[in-house]
Design a protein around this motif. Sequence first.
Motif, PDB file in Angstrom:
ATOM      1  N   ALA A  27       0.848  -1.200   0.000  1.00 53.74           N
ATOM      2  CA  ALA A  27       0.000   0.000   0.000  1.00 53.74           C
ATOM      3  C   ALA A  27       0.880   1.246   0.000  1.00 53.74           C
ATOM      4  CB  ALA A  27      -0.904   0.002   1.226  1.00 53.74           C
ATOM      5  N   ASP A  28       0.444   2.250  -0.733  1.00 55.91           N
ATOM      6  CA  ASP A  28       1.193   3.506  -0.786  1.00 55.91           C
ATOM      7  C   ASP A  28       0.887   4.394   0.417  1.00 55.91           C
ATOM      8  OD1 ASP A  28       2.373   2.837  -3.226  1.00 55.91           O
ATOM      9  OD2 ASP A  28       0.699   3.691  -4.371  1.00 55.91           O
ATOM     10  N   PHE A  29      -0.399   4.391   0.845  1.00 53.26           N
ATOM     11  CA  PHE A  29      -0.823   5.273   1.925  1.00 53.26           C
ATOM     12  C   PHE A  29      -1.699   4.546   2.932  1.00 53.26           C
ATOM     13  CE2 PHE A  29      -0.236   8.105  -1.747  1.00 53.26           C
ATOM     14  CZ  PHE A  29       0.659   9.008  -1.198  1.00 53.26           C
ATOM     15  N   VAL A  30      -1.733   5.092   4.144  1.00 52.86           N
ATOM     16  CA  VAL A  30      -2.658   4.656   5.190  1.00 52.86           C
ATOM     17  C   VAL A  30      -3.616   5.815   5.423  1.00 52.86           C
ATOM     18  CG1 VAL A  30      -2.877   3.992   7.614  1.00 52.86           C
ATOM     19  CG2 VAL A  30      -0.930   3.177   6.271  1.00 52.86           C
ATOM     20  N   TRP A  31      -4.905   5.514   5.387  1.00 58.27           N
ATOM     21  CA  TRP A  31      -5.950   6.519   5.563  1.00 58.27           C
ATOM     22  C   TRP A  31      -6.704   6.251   6.857  1.00 58.27           C
ATOM     23  CZ3 TRP A  31      -6.832  10.256   1.767  1.00 58.27           C
ATOM     24  CH2 TRP A  31      -6.182  10.057   0.544  1.00 58.27           C
ATOM     25  N   ARG A  32      -7.090   7.323   7.578  1.00 61.99           N
ATOM     26  CA  ARG A  32      -7.952   7.151   8.747  1.00 61.99           C
ATOM     27  C   ARG A  32      -8.609   8.476   9.097  1.00 61.99           C
ATOM     28  NH1 ARG A  32      -6.021   8.064  14.163  1.00 61.99           N
ATOM     29  NH2 ARG A  32      -4.141   9.286  14.090  1.00 61.99           N
ATOM     30  N   ALA A  33      -9.836   8.374   9.565  1.00 60.31           N
ATOM     31  CA  ALA A  33     -10.533   9.573  10.037  1.00 60.31           C
ATOM     32  C   ALA A  33      -9.934   9.958  11.382  1.00 60.31           C
ATOM     33  CB  ALA A  33     -12.020   9.305  10.176  1.00 60.31           C
ATOM     34  N   VAL A  34      -9.752  11.253  11.606  1.00 56.44           N
ATOM     35  CA  VAL A  34      -9.123  11.714  12.848  1.00 56.44           C
ATOM     36  C   VAL A  34      -9.988  12.694  13.627  1.00 56.44           C
ATOM     37  CG1 VAL A  34      -6.755  11.277  12.110  1.00 56.44           C
ATOM     38  CG2 VAL A  34      -7.810  13.496  11.615  1.00 56.44           C
ATOM     39  N   ALA A  35     -11.000  13.281  12.987  1.00 58.68           N
ATOM     40  CA  ALA A  35     -11.814  14.269  13.697  1.00 58.68           C
ATOM     41  C   ALA A  35     -13.162  14.449  13.017  1.00 58.68           C
ATOM     42  CB  ALA A  35     -11.101  15.619  13.753  1.00 58.68           C
ATOM     43  N   VAL A  36     -14.092  14.952  13.821  1.00 59.75           N
ATOM     44  CA  VAL A  36     -15.413  15.336  13.335  1.00 59.75           C
ATOM     45  C   VAL A  36     -15.571  16.820  13.638  1.00 59.75           C
ATOM     46  CG1 VAL A  36     -17.889  15.043  13.679  1.00 59.75           C
ATOM     47  CG2 VAL A  36     -16.413  13.059  13.682  1.00 59.75           C
ATOM     48  N   LEU A  37     -15.995  17.561  12.641  1.00 62.50           N
ATOM     49  CA  LEU A  37     -16.235  18.998  12.809  1.00 62.50           C
ATOM     50  C   LEU A  37     -17.724  19.221  13.045  1.00 62.50           C
ATOM     51  CD1 LEU A  37     -14.169  20.217   9.725  1.00 62.50           C
ATOM     52  CD2 LEU A  37     -13.400  20.086  12.111  1.00 62.50           C
ATOM     53  N   ALA A 119     -14.186  -3.738   3.718  1.00 64.52           N
ATOM     54  CA  ALA A 119     -13.464  -2.689   3.007  1.00 64.52           C
ATOM     55  C   ALA A 119     -13.673  -1.310   3.629  1.00 64.52           C
ATOM     56  CB  ALA A 119     -13.892  -2.670   1.544  1.00 64.52           C
ATOM     57  N   ASN A 120     -14.673  -1.165   4.510  1.00 66.82           N
ATOM     58  CA  ASN A 120     -14.917   0.131   5.155  1.00 66.82           C
ATOM     59  C   ASN A 120     -13.799   0.468   6.129  1.00 66.82           C
ATOM     60  OD1 ASN A 120     -17.382   0.559   3.902  1.00 66.82           O
ATOM     61  ND2 ASN A 120     -18.585  -0.198   5.629  1.00 66.82           N
ATOM     62  N   LEU A 121     -13.491   1.752   6.231  1.00 67.82           N
ATOM     63  CA  LEU A 121     -12.587   2.246   7.271  1.00 67.82           C
ATOM     64  C   LEU A 121     -13.470   2.887   8.330  1.00 67.82           C
ATOM     65  CD1 LEU A 121      -9.720   3.964   5.236  1.00 67.82           C
ATOM     66  CD2 LEU A 121      -9.811   1.636   6.133  1.00 67.82           C
ATOM     67  N   VAL A 122     -13.518   2.281   9.509  1.00 66.14           N
ATOM     68  CA  VAL A 122     -14.365   2.767  10.593  1.00 66.14           C
ATOM     69  C   VAL A 122     -13.466   3.217  11.735  1.00 66.14           C
ATOM     70  CG1 VAL A 122     -16.229   2.190  12.197  1.00 66.14           C
ATOM     71  CG2 VAL A 122     -16.178   1.138   9.927  1.00 66.14           C
ATOM     72  N   GLU A 123     -13.639   4.459  12.165  1.00 67.44           N
ATOM     73  CA  GLU A 123     -12.837   5.015  13.269  1.00 67.44           C
ATOM     74  C   GLU A 123     -13.761   5.684  14.274  1.00 67.44           C
ATOM     75  OE1 GLU A 123      -9.509   5.036  13.807  1.00 67.44           O
ATOM     76  OE2 GLU A 123      -8.958   4.081  11.923  1.00 67.44           O
ATOM     77  N   ALA A 124     -13.488   5.466  15.532  1.00 67.85           N
ATOM     78  CA  ALA A 124     -14.163   6.210  16.602  1.00 67.85           C
ATOM     79  C   ALA A 124     -13.285   7.411  16.908  1.00 67.85           C
ATOM     80  CB  ALA A 124     -14.332   5.336  17.835  1.00 67.85           C
ATOM     81  N   VAL A 125     -13.807   8.599  16.643  1.00 63.28           N
ATOM     82  CA  VAL A 125     -13.047   9.826  16.874  1.00 63.28           C
ATOM     83  C   VAL A 125     -13.705  10.607  18.009  1.00 63.28           C
ATOM     84  CG1 VAL A 125     -12.250   9.912  14.482  1.00 63.28           C
ATOM     85  CG2 VAL A 125     -14.307  11.164  15.134  1.00 63.28           C
ATOM     86  N   PRO A 126     -12.944  11.453  18.702  1.00 63.57           N
ATOM     87  CA  PRO A 126     -13.516  12.200  19.824  1.00 63.57           C
ATOM     88  C   PRO A 126     -14.732  13.037  19.399  1.00 63.57           C
ATOM     89  CG  PRO A 126     -11.132  12.415  19.803  1.00 63.57           C
ATOM     90  CD  PRO A 126     -11.516  11.729  18.517  1.00 63.57           C
ATOM     91  N   MET A 127     -15.755  13.008  20.246  1.00 67.49           N
ATOM     92  CA  MET A 127     -16.977  13.767  19.986  1.00 67.49           C
ATOM     93  C   MET A 127     -16.753  15.230  20.379  1.00 67.49           C
ATOM     94  SD  MET A 127     -20.746  13.165  21.719  1.00 67.49           S
ATOM     95  CE  MET A 127     -20.899  11.470  21.158  1.00 67.49           C
ATOM     96  N   PRO A 128     -16.983  16.150  19.446  1.00 62.62           N
ATOM     97  CA  PRO A 128     -16.851  17.570  19.803  1.00 62.62           C
ATOM     98  C   PRO A 128     -17.850  17.946  20.910  1.00 62.62           C
ATOM     99  CG  PRO A 128     -16.952  17.301  17.426  1.00 62.62           C
ATOM    100  CD  PRO A 128     -17.280  15.975  18.029  1.00 62.62           C
ATOM    101  N   GLU A 129     -17.456  18.886  21.743  1.00 56.56           N
ATOM    102  CA  GLU A 129     -18.264  19.308  22.889  1.00 56.56           C
ATOM    103  C   GLU A 129     -19.673  19.729  22.482  1.00 56.56           C
ATOM    104  OE1 GLU A 129     -19.136  20.002  26.886  1.00 56.56           O
ATOM    105  OE2 GLU A 129     -17.444  18.944  25.989  1.00 56.56           O
TER     106      GLU A 129
END
Length: 171
Positions: A27-37, A119-129
């Motif tokens: 693989a060339d890259f690693v992808w992951r969600a890091v934040a929710v706006l 095939a899905n990328l699932v990430e638990a990211v911190p919930m904004p206040e």
Amino acid sequence: MSPAALPLVRIPVGIVVERHKADSPWADFVWRAVAVLPDEPDTKAWTVLRAEHGGTLFYAGSAMVDLYSSETARYRDNLASGRPSIWTVLSPAEGVWPYSVAAATADPAEGEAFTEAGANLVEAVPMPEVLREQIESFVAEHHVEREFFKRKRRQADPEALARRQHEGERE
């Protein structure tokens, strides 16, 4: 669709994704969600937000966090976990970008269910206040404590089991 299956509240969010160079021959890259706006920014999907130290942050697109009155216990458990999260789902896409934003949820069980599609990328990211406050308010308004009923099993009737003919057997 029944009225109970419709979300009572829909919260728009933006998803921030990080891309790092992979240390792998496959693989060339690693992808992951890091934040929710909170809310949807007025930004085009896959806009570069920042590039540094071999990694790039992108605004990947928007999703809706749907809140259902039937799932308030799960939202409450998420909020009480000590690390409230929003589960983000990126699905493989055809085209310029390898993924598209598929979903975002505050329901841990739904987040886990999205992992079943390998095939899905699932990430638990911190919930904004601000989301935490909205979800807390929703739970306070709509949660109904439900009593747990354990089903009782009927005792097996050994005589009925003995009389049962199995396929291919004759008396």
